[in-house]
Design a protein around this motif. Structure first.
Motif, PDB file in Angstrom:
ATOM      1  N   GLY A  84     -59.945 -12.210 -11.133  1.00 10.49           N
ATOM      2  CA  GLY A  84     -59.441 -13.069 -12.205  1.00 10.49           C
ATOM      3  C   GLY A  84     -58.139 -13.782 -11.890  1.00 10.49           C
ATOM      4  N   GLU A  85     -57.566 -13.590 -10.717  1.00  9.31           N
ATOM      5  CA  GLU A  85     -56.264 -14.176 -10.389  1.00  9.31           C
ATOM      6  C   GLU A  85     -56.308 -15.670 -10.085  1.00  9.31           C
ATOM      7  N   LEU A  86     -57.352 -16.138  -9.424  1.00  9.52           N
ATOM      8  CA  LEU A  86     -57.360 -17.500  -8.900  1.00  9.52           C
ATOM      9  C   LEU A  86     -57.069 -18.590  -9.938  1.00  9.52           C
ATOM     10  N   PRO A  87     -57.706 -18.591 -11.110  1.00  5.51           N
ATOM     11  CA  PRO A  87     -57.419 -19.685 -12.057  1.00  5.51           C
ATOM     12  C   PRO A  87     -55.938 -19.799 -12.425  1.00  5.51           C
ATOM     13  N   GLY A  88     -55.242 -18.692 -12.477  1.00  7.04           N
ATOM     14  CA  GLY A  88     -53.829 -18.708 -12.815  1.00  7.04           C
ATOM     15  C   GLY A  88     -52.936 -19.239 -11.702  1.00  7.04           C
ATOM     16  N   LEU A  89     -53.468 -19.328 -10.490  1.00  5.56           N
ATOM     17  CA  LEU A  89     -52.706 -19.852  -9.366  1.00  5.56           C
ATOM     18  C   LEU A  89     -52.786 -21.374  -9.262  1.00  5.56           C
ATOM     19  N   ILE A  90     -53.791 -21.947  -9.898  1.00 10.74           N
ATOM     20  CA  ILE A  90     -54.048 -23.388  -9.789  1.00 10.74           C
ATOM     21  C   ILE A  90     -53.064 -24.163 -10.656  1.00 10.74           C
ATOM     22  N   ASP A  91     -52.611 -25.287 -10.130  1.00 10.57           N
ATOM     23  CA  ASP A  91     -51.714 -26.178 -10.850  1.00 10.57           C
ATOM     24  C   ASP A  91     -52.270 -26.418 -12.259  1.00 10.57           C
ATOM     25  N   PRO A  92     -51.463 -26.233 -13.308  1.00  9.25           N
ATOM     26  CA  PRO A  92     -51.964 -26.375 -14.679  1.00  9.25           C
ATOM     27  C   PRO A  92     -52.427 -27.790 -15.038  1.00  9.25           C
ATOM     28  N   ARG A  93     -52.080 -28.779 -14.220  1.00  4.02           N
ATOM     29  CA  ARG A  93     -52.568 -30.139 -14.476  1.00  4.02           C
ATOM     30  C   ARG A  93     -54.021 -30.308 -14.044  1.00  4.02           C
ATOM     31  N   ILE A  94     -54.590 -29.271 -13.452  1.00  9.94           N
ATOM     32  CA  ILE A  94     -55.988 -29.305 -13.015  1.00  9.94           C
ATOM     33  C   ILE A  94     -56.794 -28.438 -13.969  1.00  9.94           C
ATOM     34  N   ALA A  99     -51.762 -30.780  -7.525  1.00 10.72           N
ATOM     35  CA  ALA A  99     -51.976 -31.972  -8.356  1.00 10.72           C
ATOM     36  C   ALA A  99     -51.186 -33.179  -7.849  1.00 10.72           C
ATOM     37  N   HIS A 100     -50.063 -32.957  -7.194  1.00  9.36           N
ATOM     38  CA  HIS A 100     -49.242 -34.096  -6.747  1.00  9.36           C
ATOM     39  C   HIS A 100     -49.910 -34.918  -5.649  1.00  9.36           C
ATOM     40  N   VAL A 101     -50.960 -34.424  -4.993  1.00 14.92           N
ATOM     41  CA  VAL A 101     -51.663 -35.235  -3.983  1.00 14.92           C
ATOM     42  C   VAL A 101     -53.032 -35.696  -4.481  1.00 14.92           C
ATOM     43  N   MET A 102     -53.336 -35.388  -5.743  1.00 14.43           N
ATOM     44  CA  MET A 102     -54.649 -35.707  -6.295  1.00 14.43           C
ATOM     45  C   MET A 102     -54.603 -36.919  -7.214  1.00 14.43           C
ATOM     46  N   PHE A 154     -58.545 -20.029   2.631  1.00 12.04           N
ATOM     47  CA  PHE A 154     -57.120 -20.103   2.958  1.00 12.04           C
ATOM     48  C   PHE A 154     -56.361 -19.847   1.668  1.00 12.04           C
ATOM     49  N   LEU A 155     -55.470 -18.867   1.688  1.00 12.42           N
ATOM     50  CA  LEU A 155     -54.727 -18.535   0.475  1.00 12.42           C
ATOM     51  C   LEU A 155     -53.242 -18.733   0.693  1.00 12.42           C
ATOM     52  N   ASP A 156     -52.706 -19.677  -0.044  1.00 12.84           N
ATOM     53  CA  ASP A 156     -51.269 -19.910  -0.131  1.00 12.84           C
ATOM     54  C   ASP A 156     -51.009 -20.130  -1.617  1.00 12.84           C
ATOM     55  N   ARG A 157     -50.539 -19.095  -2.279  1.00 12.58           N
ATOM     56  CA  ARG A 157     -50.387 -19.143  -3.731  1.00 12.58           C
ATOM     57  C   ARG A 157     -49.500 -20.300  -4.185  1.00 12.58           C
ATOM     58  N   GLY A 158     -48.415 -20.566  -3.478  1.00 11.38           N
ATOM     59  CA  GLY A 158     -47.534 -21.672  -3.836  1.00 11.38           C
ATOM     60  C   GLY A 158     -48.215 -23.018  -3.687  1.00 11.38           C
ATOM     61  N   LEU A 159     -48.985 -23.174  -2.629  1.00 15.29           N
ATOM     62  CA  LEU A 159     -49.704 -24.422  -2.404  1.00 15.29           C
ATOM     63  C   LEU A 159     -50.693 -24.700  -3.539  1.00 15.29           C
TER      64      LEU A 159
END
Length: 185
Positions: free
Chosen positions: A152-162, A118-121, A108-113
């Motif tokens: 190579g895109e996925l890591p850049g989409l992840i919340d930086p707090r992770i 991190a806010h639910v983790m 499931f891809l939702d770039r914004g999500l």
């Protein structure tokens, strides 16, 4: 007639069974806590959620399709496992309140999500994300490019707090995937 997301997925899951959990989750089994709360985002008929429940986690399965959630709940009941299901459309509904110790977002891809998980983790919670890449189109017509990440895109989409723990891209069976595991700082 154009079907909405919920109707489209309900139709797809009308005759579905639970199936197999996402392989990447099994590969990360050593990193999973033995207790705690887990969230499976857009988890369909719940194969991964049920596997997490088997491992002792208190799991919430979120999906847009009540049909898929019904299939998952019936299987969890059959196995004597506790599973909470939540019907939600992530285009308009928020994620359930955390904190969660494990969050899975597979296929499931939702770039914004991905940029706001991190806010639910909980602190040091584990995030596992698996999504097909555009390279997948070399062998498969689906999912369409809209639902694929660039190399190579996925890591850049992840919340930086992770913080990343592992990342890889490649052919897994006949599917080219990006696989990310990380922990919330």
């Amino acid at each position: 007639m154009v079907l909405g997301d919920r109707d489209r997925w309900d139709t797809r899951y009308a005759d579905a069974s639970v199936g197999r959990p996402v392989a990447f989750v099994a590969e990360c089994a050593d990193a999973l806590p033995r207790a705690g709360r887990a969230l499976d985002i857009a988890g369909g008929t719940g194969a991964t959620a049920i596997e997490l429940a088997r491992r002792g986690l208190e799991v919430t399965l979120l999906d847009v399709s009540p049909v898929a959630l019904s299939v998952a709940q019936a299987e969890a009941d059959r196995l004597g496992l506790s599973l909470a299901t939540l019907q939600a459309d992530l285009d308009s509904d928020p994620l359930p309140a955390g904190p969660f110790d494990v969050v899975v977002c597979a296929n499931f891809l939702d770039r914004g999500l991905l940029g706001s998980l991190a806010h639910v983790m909980a602190h040091d919670a584990l995030l596992m994300v698996v999504v097909a890449t555009v390279t997948n189109l070399e062998r498969n017509p689906r999912p369409s490019r809209r639902y694929l990440v660039e190399p190579g895109e996925l890591p850049g989409l992840i919340d930086p707090r992770i913080r990343p723990v592992s990342y890889g891209e490649g052919w897994f069976g006949d599917r080219h995937e990006a696989r990310f595991a990380g922990r919330r700082r």
